[in-house]
Design an enzyme around this catalytic site. Structure first.
Site, PDB file in Angstrom:
ATOM      1  N   GLY A   1       0.860  -1.184   0.000  1.00 37.04           N
ATOM      2  CA  GLY A   1       0.000   0.000   0.000  1.00 37.04           C
ATOM      3  C   GLY A   1       0.892   1.228   0.000  1.00 37.04           C
ATOM      4  O   GLY A   1       2.084   1.151  -0.302  1.00 37.04           O
ATOM      5  N   LEU A   2       0.331   2.373   0.362  1.00 37.58           N
ATOM      6  CA  LEU A   2       1.150   3.587   0.337  1.00 37.58           C
ATOM      7  C   LEU A   2       2.390   3.417   1.196  1.00 37.58           C
ATOM      8  O   LEU A   2       3.492   3.787   0.797  1.00 37.58           O
ATOM      9  CB  LEU A   2       0.328   4.778   0.818  1.00 37.58           C
ATOM     10  CG  LEU A   2      -0.718   5.264  -0.168  1.00 37.58           C
ATOM     11  CD1 LEU A   2      -1.402   6.508   0.367  1.00 37.58           C
ATOM     12  CD2 LEU A   2      -0.073   5.564  -1.514  1.00 37.58           C
TER      13      LEU A   2
ATOM     14  N   GLY B   1       3.916   0.519   2.367  1.00 32.69           N
ATOM     15  CA  GLY B   1       4.835  -0.534   1.934  1.00 32.69           C
ATOM     16  C   GLY B   1       5.478  -0.240   0.590  1.00 32.69           C
ATOM     17  O   GLY B   1       6.691  -0.423   0.412  1.00 32.69           O
TER      18      GLY B   1
ATOM     19  N   ARG C   1     -14.420  13.381  13.015  1.00 32.55           N
ATOM     20  CA  ARG C   1     -15.248  12.220  12.696  1.00 32.55           C
ATOM     21  C   ARG C   1     -15.945  11.605  13.898  1.00 32.55           C
ATOM     22  O   ARG C   1     -17.112  11.236  13.827  1.00 32.55           O
ATOM     23  CB  ARG C   1     -14.368  11.166  12.063  1.00 32.55           C
ATOM     24  CG  ARG C   1     -13.898  11.632  10.728  1.00 32.55           C
ATOM     25  CD  ARG C   1     -12.936  10.675  10.120  1.00 32.55           C
ATOM     26  NE  ARG C   1     -12.653  11.142   8.777  1.00 32.55           N
ATOM     27  CZ  ARG C   1     -11.756  10.598   7.976  1.00 32.55           C
ATOM     28  NH1 ARG C   1     -11.047   9.565   8.388  1.00 32.55           N
ATOM     29  NH2 ARG C   1     -11.572  11.072   6.775  1.00 32.55           N
TER      30      ARG C   1
HETATM   31  C1  LIG Z   1     -12.586   3.811   1.804  1.00 30.54           C
HETATM   32  C2  LIG Z   1     -11.446   4.492   2.465  1.00 30.54           C
HETATM   33  C3  LIG Z   1     -11.189   5.834   2.220  1.00 30.54           C
HETATM   34  C4  LIG Z   1     -10.117   6.481   2.819  1.00 30.54           C
HETATM   35  N1  LIG Z   1      -9.893   7.800   2.540  1.00 30.54           N
HETATM   36  C5  LIG Z   1      -8.801   8.405   3.078  1.00 30.54           C
HETATM   37  C6  LIG Z   1      -8.473   9.748   2.729  1.00 30.54           C
HETATM   38  O1  LIG Z   1      -9.161  10.391   1.942  1.00 30.54           O
HETATM   39  N2  LIG Z   1      -7.382  10.295   3.265  1.00 30.54           N
HETATM   40  C7  LIG Z   1      -6.579   9.619   4.141  1.00 30.54           C
HETATM   41  O2  LIG Z   1      -5.580  10.160   4.583  1.00 30.54           O
HETATM   42  N3  LIG Z   1      -6.857   8.350   4.473  1.00 30.54           N
HETATM   43  C8  LIG Z   1      -7.948   7.724   3.968  1.00 30.54           C
HETATM   44  N4  LIG Z   1      -8.219   6.423   4.304  1.00 30.54           N
HETATM   45  C9  LIG Z   1      -7.272   5.685   5.138  1.00 30.54           C
HETATM   46  C10 LIG Z   1      -6.068   5.265   4.326  1.00 30.54           C
HETATM   47  O3  LIG Z   1      -6.463   4.963   3.013  1.00 30.54           O
HETATM   48  C11 LIG Z   1      -5.386   4.027   4.885  1.00 30.54           C
HETATM   49  O4  LIG Z   1      -5.199   4.153   6.244  1.00 30.54           O
HETATM   50  C12 LIG Z   1      -4.021   3.853   4.249  1.00 30.54           C
HETATM   51  O5  LIG Z   1      -4.112   3.925   2.857  1.00 30.54           O
HETATM   52  C13 LIG Z   1      -3.397   2.549   4.665  1.00 30.54           C
HETATM   53  O6  LIG Z   1      -2.215   2.353   3.922  1.00 30.54           O
HETATM   54  P1  LIG Z   1      -1.234   1.171   4.275  1.00 30.54           P
HETATM   55  O7  LIG Z   1      -0.143   1.247   3.299  1.00 30.54           O
HETATM   56  O8  LIG Z   1      -0.899   1.229   5.710  1.00 30.54           O
HETATM   57  O9  LIG Z   1      -2.102  -0.159   4.090  1.00 30.54           O
HETATM   58  P2  LIG Z   1      -2.894  -0.755   2.815  1.00 30.54           P
HETATM   59  O10 LIG Z   1      -2.970   0.179   1.695  1.00 30.54           O
HETATM   60  O11 LIG Z   1      -4.150  -1.316   3.349  1.00 30.54           O
HETATM   61  O12 LIG Z   1      -1.976  -1.934   2.337  1.00 30.54           O
HETATM   62  C14 LIG Z   1      -1.847  -3.124   3.015  1.00 30.54           C
HETATM   63  C15 LIG Z   1      -0.886  -4.003   2.248  1.00 30.54           C
HETATM   64  O13 LIG Z   1      -0.554  -5.127   3.041  1.00 30.54           O
HETATM   65  C16 LIG Z   1      -0.721  -6.308   2.308  1.00 30.54           C
HETATM   66  N5  LIG Z   1      -1.131  -7.365   3.210  1.00 30.54           N
HETATM   67  C17 LIG Z   1      -2.084  -7.314   4.175  1.00 30.54           C
HETATM   68  N6  LIG Z   1      -2.194  -8.495   4.789  1.00 30.54           N
HETATM   69  C18 LIG Z   1      -1.300  -9.313   4.205  1.00 30.54           C
HETATM   70  C19 LIG Z   1      -0.953 -10.672   4.389  1.00 30.54           C
HETATM   71  N7  LIG Z   1      -1.552 -11.429   5.309  1.00 30.54           N
HETATM   72  N8  LIG Z   1       0.015 -11.186   3.604  1.00 30.54           N
HETATM   73  C20 LIG Z   1       0.629 -10.443   2.655  1.00 30.54           C
HETATM   74  N9  LIG Z   1       0.341  -9.147   2.457  1.00 30.54           N
HETATM   75  C21 LIG Z   1      -0.619  -8.603   3.207  1.00 30.54           C
HETATM   76  C22 LIG Z   1      -1.775  -6.000   1.272  1.00 30.54           C
HETATM   77  O14 LIG Z   1      -1.610  -6.866   0.165  1.00 30.54           O
HETATM   78  C23 LIG Z   1      -1.459  -4.559   0.941  1.00 30.54           C
HETATM   79  O15 LIG Z   1      -0.470  -4.521  -0.044  1.00 30.54           O
HETATM   80  C24 LIG Z   1      -9.296   5.777   3.707  1.00 30.54           C
HETATM   81  C25 LIG Z   1      -9.540   4.430   3.968  1.00 30.54           C
HETATM   82  C26 LIG Z   1     -10.605   3.781   3.356  1.00 30.54           C
HETATM   83  C27 LIG Z   1     -10.855   2.354   3.678  1.00 30.54           C
END
Ligand SMILES: Cc1cc2nc3c(=O)[nH]c(=O)nc-3n(C[C@H](O)[C@H](O)[C@H](O)COP(=O)(O)OP(=O)(O)OC[C@H]3O[C@@H](n4cnc5c(N)ncnc54)[C@H](O)[C@@H]3O)c2cc1C
Ligand code: SF4
Ligand code: FES
Lengths: 646, 257
Positions: A43-44, A46, A338
C-alpha cells in the site's frame, strides 16, 4: 515488564528530526548490497518504503496478497492528503498541522512522532507531483486545496475523489521502476502467516503461495510490516474484503506489543446497511461535508412519514429540519471531527429521528450548495462520489439528499513502535496503518495517506539504517535454521487443523457473528457490562469456530475459504484484546466512548490524570491473560484541554 | 429474485474446465453481483462443494481486482461500471446469467473465474514511471501545469488496470491500457522528459507479451469501466511515431559526427 521507550532525541520538538538525522548511523553503498529487507504490504506505506529502500541499494523483497501491488487498499482513499504547505496563505504551518493532529487525536498520540509527520508533510507533495500524480489544480496552474474535518485551514491536496488511487499509482510506479532495476523482488498473491525470529531478532517470514498453496520461507536482516488496518474485525467496514490483521497478529504472538487496540474510527459518512447478505460498506468521502449539510427532521411525525415513503425529504421545510451539527457545534458545524460527527448521528438515530426504513440513517444534503455554486461546480468536486452513490442506492443525490450512517473505517491502534518505527522486537518495523503511532484516539481526515507516505518515503529509510549498520557483518540469513523449521511446522499444523475440521458452518458465518458482537458492544459506544458480555460471547465463539467450521477444498491449491479461516481466527483473538483494552480504559477519548464517562451534554470525558498513556499489550501465551504496559505520554507543546468544536 | 447461473468452473490452469449450472433464489435486488455469488457459495459450502473462486477486493470499483464476462460482456451490462458495482436490480427476475473468466492468451486462467494479469505489471515496469528518487525534489508549485492538461492527465490516470479492454478486444490488444499510462505521464511536464523512451519500451514489452494488435474496433472504450477514451490510443501512436523519428534522427546525427 517491558519498559517502553520512544527514544526521540532529547532536544526541543522542532529540532528532534534534524538532530536524529544528523546523528543517525548510515550504511555505505557496498554494505547495503549485502543486506536483505522484507517489506510486507505494498500500500502507500509498503510500496513507498520498498521503492525507497531499493533505490538506496538494499535487497528488497516485497509481498502482497493481491495479484499486483497497485491494488492495495490505499487505492480506495477518496478525499485527500494533508500537508502544511500553506499555499492558501490561510495561516497554516507545521506547528498548526501538528497541533490539529494531536488535538484531533484527543491527546493520546506521541508528540515527537506527530511533529515529525507534520514537518515532513510538504516534501511528500513535492515528491508525488514529481512522480506525475495529477493533483487538482487551479486555473493558474498551481495546486488546489480543500478543507477537511477538525481543521480551520485548507491544507488538503486531492485528485478528484480518487486521491488514494493516484498516490498509490505514484508509489507503485516508483516500486515498478525498482523491480525493473532488480533492486526489489515482488511476491504477489502471497499470504504472510508468520514472522520468524532468530536469537530474538526478526529474520524472516513464512508465506503461503495463494495460487499453489505452497508454504515458503523468506529470510532477511530486517522485516517491515506495512499490512494496513484491522477494521474487518467488525465484518462490515469500508476496508477491502481481504484486509486482515494476520501478519501484525503473528508479530504480537512473537513478542511485539500491540498498542491501543480499542481505538477504532467510525466514519460518519457511509452508505447505510441494506440487508443481511451485505458484504461491505462504502464510504462517502468526508470532503462531502464541505458542501453537504447534515440533518434529520425536527418532528417525529415527519420521520414516520419519511420511513413510510409518504413524503420526500424535499417536502420538509427548513423550519422543520434539525441541522444538528450546526446546532450543537456552531464554530465547526458540519466539519467537526469524525468521532464527534458519528456519535451525534447515533444520538439522533437512537432518539428515534433516523430517516431510512431501518431508522439508521441521516441526510447529507447538497441543495444549498447546488443553489449557491451550480450543479456543474458540485459535479466537478464530487462527480464520481455522486455516481458511486447512485449506483449503490439507485437514488440521485443531485435531486434528493444522500442517506448516510457511520461505519467502521480506520484503526488507530496497531503494533507499538518507537520513534524509529521499530516494534518491541529488534529488526521488526511497522509502518502505515498497521502501527499505532500518529493518530492517538482519533485520526483526522486526510492524515493516513500523509502518514503512510511519510513513513515509507522519508522516515523508515533513515531509521532502519541505524539498525542495519549493526548488521553489516551478519551473512545472509539461512532459511534452514531451526527457527524456520519450527515456524513452518506450526503454520502447517494450524492449516491442517483448519482443513480437517469437520463442522458445518462456513467461515463467513463466524465472521458475521464476531462483527455483530464487536459492533454492538465495542463499537461507537461502550460500557462495562456490555464489554464483559462481549468477552464471554467471544469465548463462546472461539469454541464454536473450533468445533463447527467447515472448509472445503485442499491445502495445496487456491483455496479462499482456507485463507479466510486463518484470518477470522486471528480476528476473533484480536476482538478479545480490543474488548480488554476498552475495559481497561476507563475514560472516553476520541473514537473510544465509554458511556460511563461523559459530560452532562454528552461529550467525551477524558481523564488525563490516569489515562494519558499508550496502552500496549504483551502476549503471554494461550490461556493466559495478556499484560498491559503503559507508555506515559508527555505533552510539552500542546497542553491537553477538553476538545471544543463549539 | 431468482436466477439460473451458468458458471465457468476450472480446477486449475491445467484443467480443461466447463460451464456448470446453478440456481439461486431469495436474492435481494439491492444485492451486488458478488453478494449474489457469496450467497451461492454459502449454499455450495453447506453442501460440501468447492465454492466458486473469483477475484475481488475493494468491492467499490477502484482496485481493479474484479473481472468476469457476464453474459459475454466484460464487467456486465452497465456502462462505466465494474462487476463489483453491479447490482442484481440490473437483471431480470428469472434470467439465466453466463459467468466466465477473461479469455485471452496473455491472461491465463488460474482457477474458475480468476486469471493472471501480471503481464500488466511487466508493461509498467518497462517504463510506466517518472524516474525520480525520494529526496531532493523542488517545491511542487515550481512548475505550474495548465489545469486542462492536468485534468486530461487525470482522465487517463483513472485506469484501474482491470484488463477489460483486453478481454473485450477481438485481437486481445492492450492498447487502451498502455495508452492510458503513456498519456497520463506524457501530458504532464514531469513526465515529458522520458516520454520518448517510455513509449518505446512499453510498446515493445506489450508486443513481446502476446497481446494482439489494435485494429480500431474500439470495443475497449465501450467496455472500460472507467470510460478511458480511445483518443489515448491516438495520442500514443503519435508519441510512438515521434519517438521513432527522434531516435532515427539521433542515429543520423551520431553517424554523421
Ligand atoms: C474507503 C477508504 C477511504 C479512505 N480515505 C482516506 C483519505 O481520503 N485520506 C486519508 O488520509 N486516508 C484515507 N483512508 C485511510 C487510508 O487509506 C489508509 O489508512 C491507508 O491507505 C493505509 O495504507 P497502508 O499502506 O498502511 O495499508 P494498505 O494500503 O491497506 O496496504 C496493506 C498491504 O498489506 C498487504 N497485506 C495485508 N495483509 C497481508 C498478508 N496477510 N500477507 C501479505 N500481504 C498482506 C496487502 O496486500 C497490501 O499490499 C481511507 C480508507 C478507506 C478504507
Ligand atoms: S483501460 Fe479501462 S478496461 Fe483497460 S485496464 Fe484500464 S480501466 Fe480496465
Ligand atoms: S473489487 Fe475492486 S474494483 Fe471491483
Amino acid at each position: 515488564m517491558i519498559n517502553l521507550k520512544a527514544g526521540a532525541p532529547t532536544v526541543p520538538l522542532a529540532e528532534q528530526w534534524s538532530s536524529y538525522k544528523a546523528g543517525c548511523k548510515l550504511v555505505n553503498p557496498n554494505n547495503k548490497r549485502k543486506l536483505d529487507i522484507i517489506v510486507v504490504g505494498t500500500g502507500l506505506a509498503g510500496a513507498s518504503a520498498a521503492a525507497t529502500l531499493g533505490q538506496l541499494g538494499y535487497n528488497v523483497k516485497a509481498f502482497c496478497y493481491q495479484d499486483t501491488p497497485r491494488r492495495a487498499h490505499s487505492i480506495a482513499a477518496q478525499g485527500g492528503i494533508n500537508a502544511a504547505k500553506n499555499y492558501q496563505n490561510d495561516g497554516d504551518n507545521v506547528f498548526r498541522l501538528f497541533y490539529d493532529t494531536v488535538k484531533g487525536g484527543d491527546y493520546r498520540a506521541r508528540e515527537s512522532n506527530v511533529y515529525r509527520l507534520a514537518s515532513i508533510s510538504p516534501e511528500i507533495i513535492d515528491l508525488c507531483v514529481a512522480q506525475g500524480v495529477p493533483f487538482a489544480r487551479e486555473y493558474g496552474g498551481l495546486l488546489a486545496n480543500r478543507s477537511f474535518g477538525g481543521t480551520q485551514v485548507s491544507r488538503t491536496f486531492y485528485a478528484r475523489g480518487q486521491t488514494g488511487q493516484q498516490l498509490l499509482i505514484g508509489a507503485y510506479s516508483a516500486l515498478s521502476r525498482q523491480i525493473a532495476e532488480g533492486a526489489v523482488k515482488l511476491y504477489n498473491r502471497r499470504d504472510i502467516l508468520d514472522v520468524v525470529l532468530v536469537d530474538g531478532k526478526a529474520r524472516g517470514v513464512i508465506a503461503r503461495n495463494l495460487v499453489t498453496g505452497e508454504i515458503e520461507r523468506h529470510a532477511a536482516h530486517a522485516v517491515v510490516l506495512a499490512t494496513g488496518g484491522y477494521g474487518n474485525v467488525f465484518y462490515l467496514s469500508t476496508n477491502a474484503m481481504g484486509s486482515n490483521v494476520t501478519p501484525a497478529w503473528s508479530a504480537y504472538k512473537k513478542g511485539a506489543l500491540f498498542a491501543n487496540p480499542c481505538f477504532t474510527q467510525i466514519h460518519p459518512t457511509c452508505i447505510p446497511v441494506h440487508g443481511e447478505f451485505q458484504s461491505k460498506l462504502t464510504l462517502m468521502s468526508e470532503s462531502l461535508r464541505n458542501d453537504g449539510r447534515i440533518w434529520v427532521p425536527l418532528d417525529k411525525e415527519d420521520v414516520e412519514k419519511l420511513r413510510q415513503k409518504k413524503i420526500q425529504p424535499e417536502d420538509i421545510p427548513e423550519s422543520k429540519r434539525d441541522y444538528y451539527l450546526e446546532r450543537r457545534y456552531p464554530a465547526f458545524g458540519n466539519l467537526v471531527p469524525r468521532d464527534v460527527a458519528s456519535r451525534a448521528a447515533k444520538e439522533r438515530c437512537d432518539a428515534g429521528y433516523g430517516v431510512s426504513s431501518t431508522g439508521l440513517a441521516v441526510y447529507l444534503d447538497f441543495s444549498d450548495a447546488i443553489n449557491r455554486l451550480g450543479r456543474e461546480a458540485i459535479a466537478a468536486r464530487y462527480g464520481n462520489l455522486f455516481q458511486m452513490y447512485e449506483q449503490i442506492v439507485a437514488d440521485n443525490p443531485y435531486k434528493t439528499p444522500m442517506m448516510i450512517y457511520p461505519a467502521v473505517h480506520y484503526t488507530m491502534g496497531g503494533l507499538w513502535v518507537d520513534y524509529e518505527l521499530m516494534t518491541t522486537v529488534p529488526g521488526l518495523y511497522a509502518i502505515g496503518e498497521c502501527n499505532f503511532s500518529d493518530h492517538g484516539a482519533n485520526r483526522l481526515g486526510a492524515s493516513a495517506l500523509m502518514q503512510g507516505l511519510a513513513d515509507g518515503y522519508f522516515v523508515l529509510p533513515y531509521t532502519i539504517s541505524g539498525y542495519l549498520s549493526g548488521e553489516i557483518h551478519t551473512p545472509p540469513i539461512s532459511t534452514s535454521l531451526p527457527e524456520f523449521e519450527a515456524a513452518v511446522k506450526s503454520v502447517s499444523e494450524r492449516l491442517a487443523g483448519l482443513k480437517n475440521s469437520s463442522g458445518k458452518e462456513s467461515v463467513d458465518h463466524f465472521h458475521r457473528k464476531l462483527g455483530k458482537i464487536m459492533w454492538e458492544y465495542c463499537g461507537m459506544s461502550r460500557n462495562e457490562a456490555g464489554l464483559q458480555k462481549a468477552l464471554s460471547l467471544i469465548e463462546e465463539l472461539k469454541a464454536e469456530f473450533a468445533a463447527d467450521v467447515r472448509i472445503p477444498g485442499g491445502l495445496k491449491e487456491y483455496n479462499p475459504e482456507l485463507e479466510k479461516a486463518w484470518r477470522v481466527q486471528d480476528f476473533i483473538e484480536l476482538g478479545e484484546l480490543m474488548v480488554r483494552d476498552a475495559l481497561q480504559r476507563k475514560e472516553s477519548c476520541g473514537g473510544h466512548f465509554r458511556e460511563e464517562y461523559q459530560t452532562p451534554d454528552g461529550e467525551a470525558l477524558r481523564n488525563d490524570d490516569e489515562f494519558a498513556f499508550v496502552g500496549a499489550w504483551e502476549y503471554k501465551g494461550v490461556g493466559s491473560a495478556p499484560a498491559l504496559t503503559k507508555e506515559e505520554l508527555q505533552f510539552e507543546a500542546v497542553i491537553p484541554s477538553q476538545r471544543s468544536y463549539k | 429474485m431468482i436466477f439460473t447461473l451458468k458458471i465457468w468452473r476450472q480446477k486449475d490452469a491445467a484443467d480443461k474446465g466447463g460451464l456448470v449450472t446453478y440456481n439461486v433464489d431469495d436474492i435481494s435486488p439491492d444485492s451486488s453481483f458478488f453478494e449474489m455469488l457469496d450467497q451461492l457459495n454459502q449454499h455450495l459450502i453447506a453442501q460440501g462443494v468447492d465454492p466458486v473462486s473469483f477475484d475481488h477486493d475493494c468491492r467499490e470499483g477502484i482496485c481493479g481486482t474484479c473481472s468476469l464476462y457476464i453474459n459475454g460482456r466484460p464487467h456486465g451490462p452497465l456502462k462505466g461500471t465494474t462487476t463489483c458495482q453491479l447490482h442484481m436490480r440490473s437483471f431480470r427476475n428469472g434470467e439465466t446469467i453466463f459467468v466466465e473468466p477473461w479469455r485471452c492468451g496473455a491472461f491465463p486462467v488460474i482457477k474458475d473465474l480468476i486469471v493472471d494479469r501480471s503481464a500488466f505489471d511487466r508493461i509498467i515496469q518497462a517504463g510506466g514511471y517518472v524516474s525520480v528518487n525520494s529526496g531532493g525534489i523542488p517545491d511542487a508549485n515550481t512548475i505550474p501545469v495548465p489545469k486542462s492538461d492536468s485534468d486530461a492527465s487525470f482522465d487517463a490516470a483513472a485506469c484501474i488496470g482491470c484488463g477489460a479492454c483486453v478481454a473485450s478486444c477481438p485481437n486481445a490488444s492492450a492498447m487502451l491500457f498502455v495508452s492510458a499510462k503513456v498519456s497520463h505521464l506524457a501530458l504532464l511536464p514531469q513526465g515529458r522528459i522520458e516520454a520518448a523512451r517510455r513509449v518505446q519500451n512499453m510498446v515493445a514489452t506489450m508486443d513481446s507479451l502476446g497481446f494482439g494488435n489494435c485494429s480500431n474496433a474500439y470495443a475497449c472504450e465501450a467496455e472500460c469501466p472507467k470510460e478511458i477514451s480511445v483518443t489515448n490510443i491516438a495520442r500514443m501512436n503519435r508519441e510512438f511515431l515521434a519517438a521513432k523519428l527522434f531516435a532515427e534522427k539521433e542515429k543520423q546525427i551520431s553517424v554523421s559526427l
